[in-house]
Scaffold this motif. Structure first.
Motif, PDB file in Angstrom:
ATOM      1  N   ASP A 113       0.826  -1.219   0.000  1.00 27.48           N
ATOM      2  CA  ASP A 113       0.000   0.000   0.000  1.00 27.48           C
ATOM      3  C   ASP A 113       0.857   1.265   0.000  1.00 27.48           C
ATOM      4  O   ASP A 113       0.691   2.158   0.838  1.00 27.48           O
ATOM      5  CB  ASP A 113      -0.912   0.013   1.235  1.00 27.48           C
ATOM      6  CG  ASP A 113      -1.844  -1.186   1.298  1.00 27.48           C
ATOM      7  OD1 ASP A 113      -2.785  -1.231   0.489  1.00 27.48           O
ATOM      8  OD2 ASP A 113      -1.611  -2.071   2.144  1.00 27.48           O
ATOM      9  N   PRO A 114       1.796   1.399  -0.950  1.00 25.68           N
ATOM     10  CA  PRO A 114       2.707   2.552  -0.909  1.00 25.68           C
ATOM     11  C   PRO A 114       2.012   3.894  -1.074  1.00 25.68           C
ATOM     12  O   PRO A 114       2.549   4.926  -0.651  1.00 25.68           O
ATOM     13  CB  PRO A 114       3.670   2.271  -2.075  1.00 25.68           C
ATOM     14  CG  PRO A 114       2.906   1.377  -2.998  1.00 25.68           C
ATOM     15  CD  PRO A 114       2.064   0.524  -2.103  1.00 25.68           C
ATOM     16  N   GLU A 115       0.818   3.883  -1.661  1.00 24.61           N
ATOM     17  CA  GLU A 115       0.102   5.157  -1.851  1.00 24.61           C
ATOM     18  C   GLU A 115      -0.241   5.833  -0.526  1.00 24.61           C
ATOM     19  O   GLU A 115      -0.483   7.051  -0.486  1.00 24.61           O
ATOM     20  CB  GLU A 115      -1.175   4.940  -2.671  1.00 24.61           C
ATOM     21  CG  GLU A 115      -2.275   4.146  -1.990  1.00 24.61           C
ATOM     22  CD  GLU A 115      -2.094   2.632  -2.076  1.00 24.61           C
ATOM     23  OE1 GLU A 115      -3.004   1.913  -1.617  1.00 24.61           O
ATOM     24  OE2 GLU A 115      -1.064   2.175  -2.609  1.00 24.61           O
ATOM     25  N   LEU A 116      -0.261   5.079   0.576  1.00 22.78           N
ATOM     26  CA  LEU A 116      -0.522   5.680   1.890  1.00 22.78           C
ATOM     27  C   LEU A 116       0.558   6.684   2.283  1.00 22.78           C
ATOM     28  O   LEU A 116       0.305   7.609   3.053  1.00 22.78           O
ATOM     29  CB  LEU A 116      -0.595   4.586   2.967  1.00 22.78           C
ATOM     30  CG  LEU A 116      -1.832   3.703   2.982  1.00 22.78           C
ATOM     31  CD1 LEU A 116      -1.661   2.619   4.034  1.00 22.78           C
ATOM     32  CD2 LEU A 116      -3.071   4.518   3.271  1.00 22.78           C
ATOM     33  N   LEU A 117       1.765   6.479   1.761  1.00 25.08           N
ATOM     34  CA  LEU A 117       2.883   7.345   2.131  1.00 25.08           C
ATOM     35  C   LEU A 117       3.002   8.566   1.228  1.00 25.08           C
ATOM     36  O   LEU A 117       3.671   9.539   1.591  1.00 25.08           O
ATOM     37  CB  LEU A 117       4.192   6.554   2.091  1.00 25.08           C
ATOM     38  CG  LEU A 117       4.252   5.324   3.005  1.00 25.08           C
ATOM     39  CD1 LEU A 117       5.542   4.546   2.751  1.00 25.08           C
ATOM     40  CD2 LEU A 117       4.161   5.732   4.475  1.00 25.08           C
ATOM     41  N   LEU A 118       2.379   8.544   0.062  1.00 25.51           N
ATOM     42  CA  LEU A 118       2.559   9.620  -0.912  1.00 25.51           C
ATOM     43  C   LEU A 118       2.165  11.007  -0.394  1.00 25.51           C
ATOM     44  O   LEU A 118       2.878  11.982  -0.665  1.00 25.51           O
ATOM     45  CB  LEU A 118       1.797   9.297  -2.198  1.00 25.51           C
ATOM     46  CG  LEU A 118       2.438   8.259  -3.123  1.00 25.51           C
ATOM     47  CD1 LEU A 118       1.554   8.030  -4.343  1.00 25.51           C
ATOM     48  CD2 LEU A 118       3.836   8.687  -3.545  1.00 25.51           C
ATOM     49  N   PRO A 119       1.049  11.153   0.335  1.00 18.15           N
ATOM     50  CA  PRO A 119       0.706  12.508   0.805  1.00 18.15           C
ATOM     51  C   PRO A 119       1.800  13.138   1.654  1.00 18.15           C
ATOM     52  O   PRO A 119       1.992  14.360   1.622  1.00 18.15           O
ATOM     53  CB  PRO A 119      -0.571  12.282   1.629  1.00 18.15           C
ATOM     54  CG  PRO A 119      -1.164  11.041   1.074  1.00 18.15           C
ATOM     55  CD  PRO A 119       0.007  10.178   0.709  1.00 18.15           C
ATOM     56  N   TYR A 120       2.546  12.307   2.392  1.00 17.76           N
ATOM     57  CA  TYR A 120       3.573  12.829   3.287  1.00 17.76           C
ATOM     58  C   TYR A 120       4.891  13.073   2.558  1.00 17.76           C
ATOM     59  O   TYR A 120       5.832  13.618   3.132  1.00 17.76           O
ATOM     60  CB  TYR A 120       3.779  11.866   4.457  1.00 17.76           C
ATOM     61  CG  TYR A 120       2.468  11.478   5.099  1.00 17.76           C
ATOM     62  CD1 TYR A 120       1.704  12.430   5.768  1.00 17.76           C
ATOM     63  CD2 TYR A 120       1.970  10.181   4.992  1.00 17.76           C
ATOM     64  CE1 TYR A 120       0.486  12.092   6.338  1.00 17.76           C
ATOM     65  CE2 TYR A 120       0.750   9.844   5.559  1.00 17.76           C
ATOM     66  CZ  TYR A 120       0.014  10.801   6.219  1.00 17.76           C
ATOM     67  OH  TYR A 120      -1.197  10.474   6.768  1.00 17.76           O
ATOM     68  N   VAL A 121       4.943  12.669   1.292  1.00 17.83           N
ATOM     69  CA  VAL A 121       6.116  12.923   0.462  1.00 17.83           C
ATOM     70  C   VAL A 121       5.861  14.091  -0.488  1.00 17.83           C
ATOM     71  O   VAL A 121       6.750  14.906  -0.746  1.00 17.83           O
ATOM     72  CB  VAL A 121       6.485  11.663  -0.346  1.00 17.83           C
ATOM     73  CG1 VAL A 121       7.659  11.932  -1.285  1.00 17.83           C
ATOM     74  CG2 VAL A 121       6.822  10.507   0.578  1.00 17.83           C
ATOM     75  N   LEU A 122       4.610  14.192  -0.975  1.00 21.28           N
ATOM     76  CA  LEU A 122       4.306  15.154  -2.029  1.00 21.28           C
ATOM     77  C   LEU A 122       3.485  16.359  -1.575  1.00 21.28           C
ATOM     78  O   LEU A 122       3.600  17.432  -2.179  1.00 21.28           O
ATOM     79  CB  LEU A 122       3.534  14.449  -3.161  1.00 21.28           C
ATOM     80  CG  LEU A 122       4.247  13.272  -3.828  1.00 21.28           C
ATOM     81  CD1 LEU A 122       3.336  12.630  -4.865  1.00 21.28           C
ATOM     82  CD2 LEU A 122       5.552  13.724  -4.466  1.00 21.28           C
ATOM     83  N   ASP A 123       2.651  16.211  -0.539  1.00 20.37           N
ATOM     84  CA  ASP A 123       1.670  17.256  -0.244  1.00 20.37           C
ATOM     85  C   ASP A 123       1.828  17.943   1.106  1.00 20.37           C
ATOM     86  O   ASP A 123       1.650  19.150   1.214  1.00 20.37           O
ATOM     87  CB  ASP A 123       0.241  16.680  -0.324  1.00 20.37           C
ATOM     88  CG  ASP A 123      -0.107  16.175  -1.704  1.00 20.37           C
ATOM     89  OD1 ASP A 123       0.368  16.782  -2.681  1.00 20.37           O
ATOM     90  OD2 ASP A 123      -0.825  15.164  -1.801  1.00 20.37           O
ATOM     91  N   ARG A 124       2.118  17.189   2.148  1.00 22.04           N
ATOM     92  CA  ARG A 124       2.088  17.781   3.489  1.00 22.04           C
ATOM     93  C   ARG A 124       2.935  16.941   4.444  1.00 22.04           C
ATOM     94  O   ARG A 124       3.280  15.803   4.149  1.00 22.04           O
ATOM     95  CB  ARG A 124       0.652  17.839   4.014  1.00 22.04           C
ATOM     96  CG  ARG A 124      -0.033  16.479   4.117  1.00 22.04           C
ATOM     97  CD  ARG A 124      -1.506  16.606   4.497  1.00 22.04           C
ATOM     98  NE  ARG A 124      -2.198  15.349   4.451  1.00 22.04           N
ATOM     99  CZ  ARG A 124      -2.231  14.456   5.430  1.00 22.04           C
ATOM    100  NH1 ARG A 124      -1.580  14.707   6.563  1.00 22.04           N
ATOM    101  NH2 ARG A 124      -2.905  13.336   5.308  1.00 22.04           N
ATOM    102  N   ARG A 125       3.238  17.561   5.593  1.00 23.20           N
ATOM    103  CA  ARG A 125       3.953  16.826   6.631  1.00 23.20           C
ATOM    104  C   ARG A 125       2.941  16.146   7.544  1.00 23.20           C
ATOM    105  O   ARG A 125       1.888  16.693   7.853  1.00 23.20           O
ATOM    106  CB  ARG A 125       4.828  17.773   7.457  1.00 23.20           C
ATOM    107  CG  ARG A 125       5.922  18.443   6.653  1.00 23.20           C
ATOM    108  CD  ARG A 125       6.903  19.182   7.547  1.00 23.20           C
ATOM    109  NE  ARG A 125       6.280  20.250   8.312  1.00 23.20           N
ATOM    110  CZ  ARG A 125       6.089  21.486   7.863  1.00 23.20           C
ATOM    111  NH1 ARG A 125       6.435  21.801   6.620  1.00 23.20           N
ATOM    112  NH2 ARG A 125       5.550  22.408   8.639  1.00 23.20           N
ATOM    113  N   GLY A 126       3.309  14.947   8.003  1.00 22.50           N
ATOM    114  CA  GLY A 126       2.464  14.211   8.937  1.00 22.50           C
ATOM    115  C   GLY A 126       2.934  14.418  10.367  1.00 22.50           C
ATOM    116  O   GLY A 126       3.969  15.049  10.630  1.00 22.50           O
ATOM    117  N   ALA A 127       2.181  13.870  11.306  1.00 26.92           N
ATOM    118  CA  ALA A 127       2.498  14.045  12.722  1.00 26.92           C
ATOM    119  C   ALA A 127       3.865  13.470  13.074  1.00 26.92           C
ATOM    120  O   ALA A 127       4.613  14.049  13.871  1.00 26.92           O
ATOM    121  CB  ALA A 127       1.414  13.392  13.582  1.00 26.92           C
ATOM    122  N   SER A 128       4.216  12.333  12.475  1.00 26.91           N
ATOM    123  CA  SER A 128       5.517  11.745  12.794  1.00 26.91           C
ATOM    124  C   SER A 128       6.649  12.599  12.233  1.00 26.91           C
ATOM    125  O   SER A 128       7.708  12.728  12.863  1.00 26.91           O
ATOM    126  CB  SER A 128       5.603  10.314  12.253  1.00 26.91           C
ATOM    127  OG  SER A 128       5.370  10.284  10.859  1.00 26.91           O
TER     128      SER A 128
END
Length: 202
Positions: A113-128
């Motif tokens: 499920d690599p698409e789960l990580l894409l928002p945190y690479v391309l769009d925004r920072r996550g909590a971690s």
């Protein structure tokens, strides 16, 4: 380094649910995991889950936050007296990349499920990512104070370092050839160590 606390999923009840969703994801991946499966494994009702998490992806988001912060904080040790902060930072970040590469959940998500990580690479920072940036900025300030890290805006420096480390964490396996010692994972981690040292040395 200041310990990181996150508010995404504190408490033993939430940890039991996150443990359950972790087991489900490791078994079948995110797309085949259902709230019913998670509730059954956690020993709670579906309504209990719905009150906090509207869907599986929000649950997995909290799980990733918990797991990734745990990996990072274990890899980045407290500053040790007599040891330059730059050395602690560099060794800790290399250890973190190695730990992520061996983490069962991280590997499963990359594989299935690599698409789960894409928002945190391309769009925004996550909590971690925010937690790691806080940790890094504090350590870089310590390094600037002891003279082992070059003077720079610590938040900008932390974000730049995280961009480097994220690239190695997410893409290392696309560049390695484990049959060739010069192109194996540990050889690339040695290169990462050199990059970080040269980036941070005054």
């Amino acid at each position: 380094m200041t310990p990181i606390r996150h508010n995404g999923s504190g408490g033993s009840d939430n940890d039991a649910v996150l443990d359950a969703v972790r087991d489900c994801v490791l078994a079948v991946g995110v797309r085949r995991t259902t709230l019913t499966d998670v509730a059954r494994r956690a020993g709670v009702s579906r309504m209990t889950l719905y009150r906090r998490w509207p869907d599986v992806r929000s649950l997995v988001g909290d799980l990733m936050t918990r797991e990734w912060i745990a990996v990072a904080t274990r890899a980045l040790p407290e500053h040790r007296p007599g040891v330059p902060a730059r050395e602690v930072i560099t060794e800790g970040l290399v250890a973190a990349v190695r730990a992520f590469g061996a983490h069962p959940l991280f590997r499963k998500i990359l594989d299935v499920d690599p698409e789960l990580l894409l928002p945190y690479v391309l769009d925004r920072r996550g909590a971690s990512q925010e937690a790691l940036l806080e940790l890094l900025a504090g350590s870089l300030r310590e390094g600037q104070a002891d003279g082992s890290v070059r003077a720079a805006h610590p938040e900008r420096q932390a974000r730049s370092v995280l961009l480097i480390v994220q690239s190695f964490t997410l893409s290392l396996r696309t560049m390695t050839d484990e049959d060739d010692p010069e192109l194996a994972s540990e050889a690339f981690l040695g290169e990462l160590r050199v990059i970080l040292e040269r980036t941070l040395t005054p």
